[in-house]
Design an enzyme around this catalytic site. Structure first.
Site, PDB file in Angstrom:
ATOM      1  N   ASP A 109       0.857  -1.182   0.000  1.00 51.31           N
ATOM      2  CA  ASP A 109       0.000   0.000   0.000  1.00 51.31           C
ATOM      3  C   ASP A 109       0.894   1.234   0.000  1.00 51.31           C
ATOM      4  O   ASP A 109       1.833   1.326   0.797  1.00 51.31           O
ATOM      5  CB  ASP A 109      -0.903  -0.007   1.249  1.00 51.31           C
ATOM      6  CG  ASP A 109      -1.811   1.219   1.293  1.00 51.31           C
ATOM      7  OD1 ASP A 109      -2.448   1.525   0.265  1.00 51.31           O
ATOM      8  OD2 ASP A 109      -1.867   1.870   2.345  1.00 51.31           O
TER       9      ASP A 109
ATOM     10  N   ASP B 227      -2.837   1.333   7.004  1.00 51.79           N
ATOM     11  CA  ASP B 227      -2.007   0.965   5.862  1.00 51.79           C
ATOM     12  C   ASP B 227      -1.869  -0.550   5.716  1.00 51.79           C
ATOM     13  O   ASP B 227      -1.916  -1.081   4.611  1.00 51.79           O
ATOM     14  CB  ASP B 227      -0.619   1.599   5.987  1.00 51.79           C
ATOM     15  CG  ASP B 227      -0.673   3.119   5.937  1.00 51.79           C
ATOM     16  OD1 ASP B 227      -1.619   3.655   5.321  1.00 51.79           O
ATOM     17  OD2 ASP B 227       0.202   3.762   6.521  1.00 51.79           O
TER      18      ASP B 227
ATOM     19  N   GLU C 177      -1.591  -0.963  -5.829  1.00 52.11           N
ATOM     20  CA  GLU C 177      -2.720  -0.173  -6.250  1.00 52.11           C
ATOM     21  C   GLU C 177      -2.247   0.683  -7.421  1.00 52.11           C
ATOM     22  O   GLU C 177      -1.169   1.267  -7.337  1.00 52.11           O
ATOM     23  CB  GLU C 177      -3.104   0.746  -5.081  1.00 52.11           C
ATOM     24  CG  GLU C 177      -4.548   1.050  -4.951  1.00 52.11           C
ATOM     25  CD  GLU C 177      -4.796   1.842  -3.670  1.00 52.11           C
ATOM     26  OE1 GLU C 177      -5.923   2.291  -3.500  1.00 52.11           O
ATOM     27  OE2 GLU C 177      -3.863   2.030  -2.865  1.00 52.11           O
TER      28      GLU C 177
END
Ligand SMILES: [Zn+2]
Length: 249
Positions: A57, A230, A147
């Site tokens: 992340d 996170d 991501e």
């Protein structure tokens, strides 16, 4: 010119053929040469182990947090060297301002080179660091889930962090991961930027819209789970990435 001293970053194999060479002079006065080689591609027989996976992340104050809660550190070279750079830049602008020194004076050019040298030093250190971290991950894992991020909107995300965001080169990090994993017959899986990775409880699957607020650093769920924002997001990115991977494979 004859023989010249050079720093060589990668030793070519004996069967590589030189195709072209580009010489450039950077703003710090140093010369760089980039050489293009051609060689026959050897098919990599490696079969990736899809259970050897990690989720990352993006973290604006570091580089990333993984699904185990480990933080990928991005040294703040820019900040560490900031004082040095600011001092050199102040000196340069004083030279520009004073009438004694014409802008083209030797001292001015010397100082300009000094400023550019600090800039280049910082950029090189940052690049080395990103290479080091991305190589470690590509060696260790067969599937890396991330991501896909919109870099421009990220610069504005959680205002006040813009500087750190632009500084840490996450986009560059992802492209390094992409080619290093691909070279090794491994996978980089990009999860949609619309996937609500930080709003889903990875334990029970319930949705937490309150996590849209970036100030909330911990998720507390009715199922009993308390987890850092996170790490929870990284676990969701990992699970979603693995789901996408089995869908295509
Ligand atoms: Zn839960």
């Amino acid at each position: 010119m004859g023989n010249i001293k050079a720093v060589i970053h990668r030793i070519p194999a004996s069967n590589w053929i030189i195709k072209s060479a580009t010489v450039s002079q950077e703003s710090d006065g140093k010369y760089y040469i980039s050489i293009l080689f051609e060689f026959a591609d050897v098919v990599n027989p490696y079969v990736a182990d899809k259970t050897n996976a990690i989720g990352l992340d993006y973290a604006s104050d570091g580089l990333y947090v993984d699904n185990n809660g480990n933080v990928g550190t991005n040294h703040k070279y820019y900040r560490e060297s900031h004082d040095k750079l600011a001092k050199a830049q102040r000196r340069l602008s004083r030279m520009q301002g004073s009438k004694k020194h014409e802008t083209k004076s030797n001292n001015y050019i010397k100082q300009l080179r000094k400023v550019n040298k600090i800039h280049r030093h910082i950029a090189n250190q940052r690049l080395d660091n990103l290479h080091k971290i991305s190589t470690e991950i590509a060696n260790q894992y067969d599937v890396v889930c991330v991501e896909s991020l919109n870099m421009r909107s990220m610069a504005n995300r959680g205002f006040g962090n813009g500087k750190a965001t632009l500084d840490n080169g996450y986009g560059m990090f992802l492209s390094m991961l992409e080619y290093k994993l691909s070279d090794r017959n491994k996978y980089l899986v990009k999860v949609s930027k619309w996937f609500p990775s930080s709003q889903i409880c990875h334990c029970c699957g319930s949705l937490h819209p309150e996590m849209k607020n970036l100030q909330i650093r911990k998720m507390t769920c009715d199922c009993g789970l308390t987890v850092s924002r996170d790490q929870n997001a990284a676990i969701n990115i990992l699970n979603e990435g693995l789901r996408l991977l089995t869908e295509v494979a």
